[in-house]
Structures are given as structure tokens and as C-alpha cells.
Motif scaffolding. Structure first.
Motif, PDB file in Angstrom:
ATOM      1  N   UNK A  38     -13.910  -0.551  -1.122  1.00 49.78           N
ATOM      2  CA  UNK A  38     -13.313   0.251  -2.183  1.00 49.78           C
ATOM      3  C   UNK A  38     -12.540  -0.689  -3.105  1.00 49.78           C
ATOM      4  N   UNK A  39     -12.138  -0.176  -4.239  1.00 48.92           N
ATOM      5  CA  UNK A  39     -11.349  -0.987  -5.175  1.00 48.92           C
ATOM      6  C   UNK A  39      -9.852  -0.813  -4.929  1.00 48.92           C
ATOM      7  N   UNK A  40      -9.478  -0.360  -3.762  1.00 46.18           N
ATOM      8  CA  UNK A  40      -8.076  -0.186  -3.419  1.00 46.18           C
ATOM      9  C   UNK A  40      -7.301  -1.483  -3.553  1.00 46.18           C
ATOM     10  N   UNK A  41      -6.109  -1.412  -4.123  1.00 45.56           N
ATOM     11  CA  UNK A  41      -5.299  -2.598  -4.382  1.00 45.56           C
ATOM     12  C   UNK A  41      -4.157  -2.697  -3.384  1.00 45.56           C
ATOM     13  N   UNK A  42      -4.490  -3.084  -2.167  1.00 38.28           N
ATOM     14  CA  UNK A  42      -3.477  -3.239  -1.139  1.00 38.28           C
ATOM     15  C   UNK A  42      -4.026  -2.932   0.234  1.00 38.28           C
ATOM     16  N   UNK A  43      -3.244  -3.254   1.256  1.00 38.07           N
ATOM     17  CA  UNK A  43      -3.673  -3.092   2.639  1.00 38.07           C
ATOM     18  C   UNK A  43      -3.869  -1.621   2.995  1.00 38.07           C
ATOM     19  N   UNK A  44      -5.074  -1.282   3.402  1.00 42.35           N
ATOM     20  CA  UNK A  44      -5.426   0.082   3.836  1.00 42.35           C
ATOM     21  C   UNK A  44      -5.241   1.112   2.728  1.00 42.35           C
ATOM     22  N   UNK A  45      -5.387   0.734   1.494  1.00 44.23           N
ATOM     23  CA  UNK A  45      -5.244   1.678   0.384  1.00 44.23           C
ATOM     24  C   UNK A  45      -6.550   2.454   0.191  1.00 44.23           C
ATOM     25  N   UNK A  46      -6.768   3.402   1.068  1.00 47.29           N
ATOM     26  CA  UNK A  46      -7.913   4.299   0.958  1.00 47.29           C
ATOM     27  C   UNK A  46      -7.405   5.692   0.620  1.00 47.29           C
ATOM     28  N   UNK A  47      -8.107   6.394  -0.215  1.00 45.78           N
ATOM     29  CA  UNK A  47      -7.754   7.774  -0.496  1.00 45.78           C
ATOM     30  C   UNK A  47      -8.325   8.664   0.604  1.00 45.78           C
ATOM     31  N   UNK A  48      -7.750   9.851   0.815  1.00 47.56           N
ATOM     32  CA  UNK A  48      -8.329  10.775   1.790  1.00 47.56           C
ATOM     33  C   UNK A  48      -9.803  11.062   1.514  1.00 47.56           C
ATOM     34  N   UNK A  49     -10.158  11.171   0.240  1.00 47.67           N
ATOM     35  CA  UNK A  49     -11.555  11.445  -0.111  1.00 47.67           C
ATOM     36  C   UNK A  49     -12.467  10.298   0.328  1.00 47.67           C
ATOM     37  N   UNK A 101     -11.070  -4.425  -1.842  1.00 44.40           N
ATOM     38  CA  UNK A 101     -11.359  -5.693  -2.520  1.00 44.40           C
ATOM     39  C   UNK A 101     -10.116  -6.561  -2.645  1.00 44.40           C
ATOM     40  N   UNK A 102      -8.933  -5.962  -2.536  1.00 41.19           N
ATOM     41  CA  UNK A 102      -7.694  -6.736  -2.497  1.00 41.19           C
ATOM     42  C   UNK A 102      -6.878  -6.277  -1.301  1.00 41.19           C
ATOM     43  N   UNK A 103      -6.471  -7.234  -0.477  1.00 42.52           N
ATOM     44  CA  UNK A 103      -5.660  -6.932   0.702  1.00 42.52           C
ATOM     45  C   UNK A 103      -4.738  -8.108   0.927  1.00 42.52           C
ATOM     46  N   UNK A 159       9.556  -1.171   3.463  1.00 46.16           N
ATOM     47  CA  UNK A 159       8.522  -2.129   3.099  1.00 46.16           C
ATOM     48  C   UNK A 159       7.418  -2.149   4.136  1.00 46.16           C
ATOM     49  N   UNK A 160       7.800  -2.094   5.411  1.00 53.22           N
ATOM     50  CA  UNK A 160       6.793  -2.102   6.470  1.00 53.22           C
ATOM     51  C   UNK A 160       5.857  -0.910   6.333  1.00 53.22           C
ATOM     52  N   UNK A 161       6.431   0.265   6.150  1.00 51.83           N
ATOM     53  CA  UNK A 161       5.578   1.433   6.064  1.00 51.83           C
ATOM     54  C   UNK A 161       4.777   1.445   4.779  1.00 51.83           C
ATOM     55  N   UNK A 162       5.293   0.822   3.721  1.00 52.17           N
ATOM     56  CA  UNK A 162       4.521   0.725   2.486  1.00 52.17           C
ATOM     57  C   UNK A 162       3.295  -0.139   2.698  1.00 52.17           C
ATOM     58  N   UNK A 163       3.412  -1.177   3.526  1.00 53.27           N
ATOM     59  CA  UNK A 163       2.296  -2.082   3.763  1.00 53.27           C
ATOM     60  C   UNK A 163       1.273  -1.513   4.730  1.00 53.27           C
ATOM     61  N   UNK A 164       1.750  -0.858   5.792  1.00 54.12           N
ATOM     62  CA  UNK A 164       0.860  -0.439   6.857  1.00 54.12           C
ATOM     63  C   UNK A 164       0.373   0.991   6.715  1.00 54.12           C
ATOM     64  N   UNK A 165       1.182   1.862   6.121  1.00 48.05           N
ATOM     65  CA  UNK A 165       0.846   3.286   6.110  1.00 48.05           C
ATOM     66  C   UNK A 165       0.568   3.798   4.699  1.00 48.05           C
ATOM     67  N   UNK A 166       0.077   2.940   3.824  1.00 56.13           N
ATOM     68  CA  UNK A 166      -0.160   3.348   2.449  1.00 56.13           C
ATOM     69  C   UNK A 166      -1.133   4.511   2.362  1.00 56.13           C
TER      70      UNK A 166
END
Length: 362
Positions: A326-337, A295-297, A5-12
Motif C-alpha cells: 500500500x502507499x501507507x506512509x508509516x509503520x502499519x499504516x493500513x486502512x480498515x478497508x 512503501x514507507x516504513x 509516541x509508542x502507540x502512534x508508531x505501533x498502533x496507527x
């Protein structure tokens, strides 16, 4: 389960672990008690350097936080990437600033002065990025803080992390041992237990989630992670660092009920000041700063993530700051692009002086 869970939140956003195909050499070691990693690409000419600051790492996490991560987004562009693991785990903004600077100086001594140097970091690493660009402006050409708190750190933690824990503790009694966590002796309640409590009164849980702009499904993991951070902060500070004695909570279906039940904890004088010199950013920058948030974190609300705009305007430096989303839905949800796109924009801004347009990263 907790570790995943930790890595899902921080390292998405970190999906390129290990040494990438663009890396020719990896330099590892220890400086002042802090492990480091330097990835040098095969096409390192001209000599370009990116300092990377990692995010929060739970205490006693055995995996450590020195991986390739999204470093390929930078190494394939010809940048050497240097990252410190910091001399301590957990909340380490001050240590992160000092250890990152020590690593940069080591890099210069060993490999020579780079032609250009930028700094970036996710989450807590974004706070380190902002503090670094304010403290060491002559060492960098620009900064890229990502998914981070960019306003007053103490207020942000008190108004989101601490408020979520104290109100949840009151509404869902006997779920989290908040008072024990405040003394550093409690154990964070597992996400599975929190989920069961929420399922017993899902309507109340959904109302609670809406109040804090967190998805209902994200509550168990978020509350567990916040307990980990709170216990760490309390241990470092020598007691509860926050105070909600005079706080009046609102925005719930029944505000009176919440204020009656919310756990009230007073801060001791010493713990309230333990965050140290980087509690508040000054906005005194002389290099371009491009901040990106989703937009969501669930961990860092967008309002906390974009607070730096008011700070730089007050300092008269708004010409050097741009916020993108970005429209990423979660903490640090950025795509490589997306990461590559904003990094390219920052580089172009530093090189040409042409300020990027604020708005969405596409």
C-alpha cells in the motif's frame, strides 16, 4: 509523550478499540501466564476463527496489548478472533508462537474445531504469524503477516535498528547512552531531547535520515523506540547481542567520518544466539501466505518486509506466497478497508486455489 509516541508508531492502524458492535461475546482469562481475549461475533456461523498476534510492546507499558484493535474488520465477517498478550512483554517472538498455539488449542477445546482458521499479526506479530504457519501448517488455511520483518531477524535488526543507533551515537555525541543501554542499565533518551540535538545541526540530521530512508520528522520517535527495543534485547540476552566491529558503513555524505565516529560494540557469544529458533524463516509452507507492507516504513524497511519472497523461492514454495503493498506512509499504516480487502483475497485463495495478483492494494 513517550507512551503516545509508542502507540502512534505501533498502533496507527488500530482505530476500532474495544468491543465492536459485531461482537456478541468476549471471553478473557489467562493461559500459562499469558492473558488472552476472544471476541465471538453474533453471526458466528459457520465457525470461523482468526488468531491474531500483536506487535512489540515496550517493557512496563501499563496499557497492555489486548484491545479490539482492527478486530472489527474480521468479526463483522463472521470470524471469532483470539489473541494472546504473551507471557512476557517486549521482544517475544518465541513466546508469541507458543502462547498463540496454546490459545488456539484452548479455543478448540471450549468452542469446538472451527471450519476454517487463519492467522494474522502486525509488526512483531507478523513474525509470529510467519513462524506459526511454518511450524503448525495443519492448523491453518492461510496466513496474513502485516508490516513485518520477513527475512533473517538478527540481520534485519543489526542492519537497521543497531546501525541507526551506533551511527547516530557517533554523529550526535552525548545524546544516547548506547553503551549503558547495551548493559541494560541505561535509560532511552526522550524524543524531545533527540529533536533538540537534531535541530542544532539539521543538515546533518537530514542527511542521516536520508541514509536510512526515514523521514526527518520521524527520527526522534524512531530513535527513542529503537533504544527501547535495544535495551530490552540486551537485558534478555544478558549483554549486547549485535556486533559492528567489522562493519563498514556507507551511503553517508562523508563515509570516512561516520566510520571514525560510529560507536563500536562487540557481541558476546551467548547474546548473539538469544533470539532462538525463529531467527530465520525456512519458507517451508503448505498454506497460502499473503504478506502486506507499506512503501514507507520507518521501523521496518520495505526490503526487510518483503525478504520472504527469496526464502520461499529457495524452498520451492513461491506458488504459495504473494506480496502486496500500500502507499501507507508509516509503520502499519493500513486502512480498515485495505485490511478487509487483503483478508478477503487470502480467504478466496484458500477456498478456490486462485492465487491473488501481486501488487498494490487499492
Amino acid at each position: 509523550m513517550k507512551s503516545s509516541l509508542f502507540f502512534a508508531l505501533i498502533c496507527l492502524a488500530m482505530n476500532a478499540l474495544g468491543q465492536s458492535s459485531s461482537v456478541a461475546r468476549v471471553d478473557t482469562g489467562t493461559i500459562g501466564g499469558a492473558r488472552y481475549r476472544i471476541d465471538i461475533p453474533a453471526n458466528w456461523n459457520p465457525k470461523r476463527l482468526l488468531m491474531y498476534a500483536h506487535g512489540y510492546e515496550t517493557i512496563k507499558n501499563k496499557r497492555g496489548n489486548l484491545s479490539g484493535g482492527t478486530m472489527e474488520s474480521f468479526t463483522k465477517k463472521g470470524f471469532a478472533v483470539a489473541q494472546s498478550a504473551y507471557r512476557r512483554q517486549g521482544w517475544a517472538v518465541a513466546e508469541g508462537v507458543d502462547d498463540t498455539e496454546a490459545l488456539r488449542q484452548y479455543f478448540v477445546r471450549k468452542y469446538g474445531q472451527p471450519d476454517t482458521t487463519f492467522i494474522t499479526g502486525h509488526s512483531m506479530g507478523g513474525m509470529i504469524t510467519l513462524a506459526t504457519i511454518e511450524k503448525f501448517p495443519d492448523n491453518y488455511q492461510g496466513a496474513l503477516p502485516l508490516c513485518t520483518i520477513s527475512g533473517n531477524l538478527y540481520q534485519s535488526l543489526q542492519n537497521h535498528l543497531f546501525a541507526m543507533l551506533t551511527t547516530f551515537d557517533g554523529l550526535f555525541a552525548n545524546t544516547v547512552a548506547l553503551e549503558k543501554l547495551a548493559t541494560g542499565t541505561g535509560t532511552p533518551t526522550a524524543p524531545e531531547v533527540i529533536r533538540q540535538k537534531l535541530q542544532a545541526d539539521s543538515l546533518l540530521g537530514q542527511q542521516f535520515a536520508r541514509r536510512f530512508a526515514v523521514k526527518y520528522s520521524d527520527l526522534p520517535g524512531t530513535l527513542w523506540f529503537f533504544q527501547e527495543i535495544y535495551r530490552d534485547l540486551s537485558q534478555q540476552a544478558g549483554g549486547n547481542p549485535f556486533d559492528n566491529s567489522n562493519v563498514l558503513y556507507s551511503g553517508f555524505p562523508d563515509d570516512a567520518l561516520v566510520n571514525r565516529r560510529a560507536t563500536r560494540l562487540a557481541a558476546q557469544p551467548k547474546p548473539r544466539t538469544f533470539l532462538g529458533p525463529y531467527t530465520t524463516f525456512s519458507g517451508k509452507i503448505s498454506d497460502p501466505v499473503l504478506l502486506v507492507h507499506t512503501t514507507y516504513d520507518q521501523l521496518i524497511p520495505p526490503a526487510d518486509g518483503t525478504a520472504y519472497d527469496a526464502i520461499v523461492r529457495q524452498a520451492g514454495n513461491d506458488r504459495l506466497f504473494v506480496m502486496k503493498f500500500t502507499d501507507g506512509q508509516g509503520h502499519c499504516r493500513f486502512t480498515p478497508a485495505q485490511t478487509e480487502a487483503v483478508f478477503d483475497q487470502l480467504r478466496q485463495w484458500a477456498q478456490t486455489g486462485q492465487r491473488p495478483v501481486a501488487g498494490e492494494v487499492r
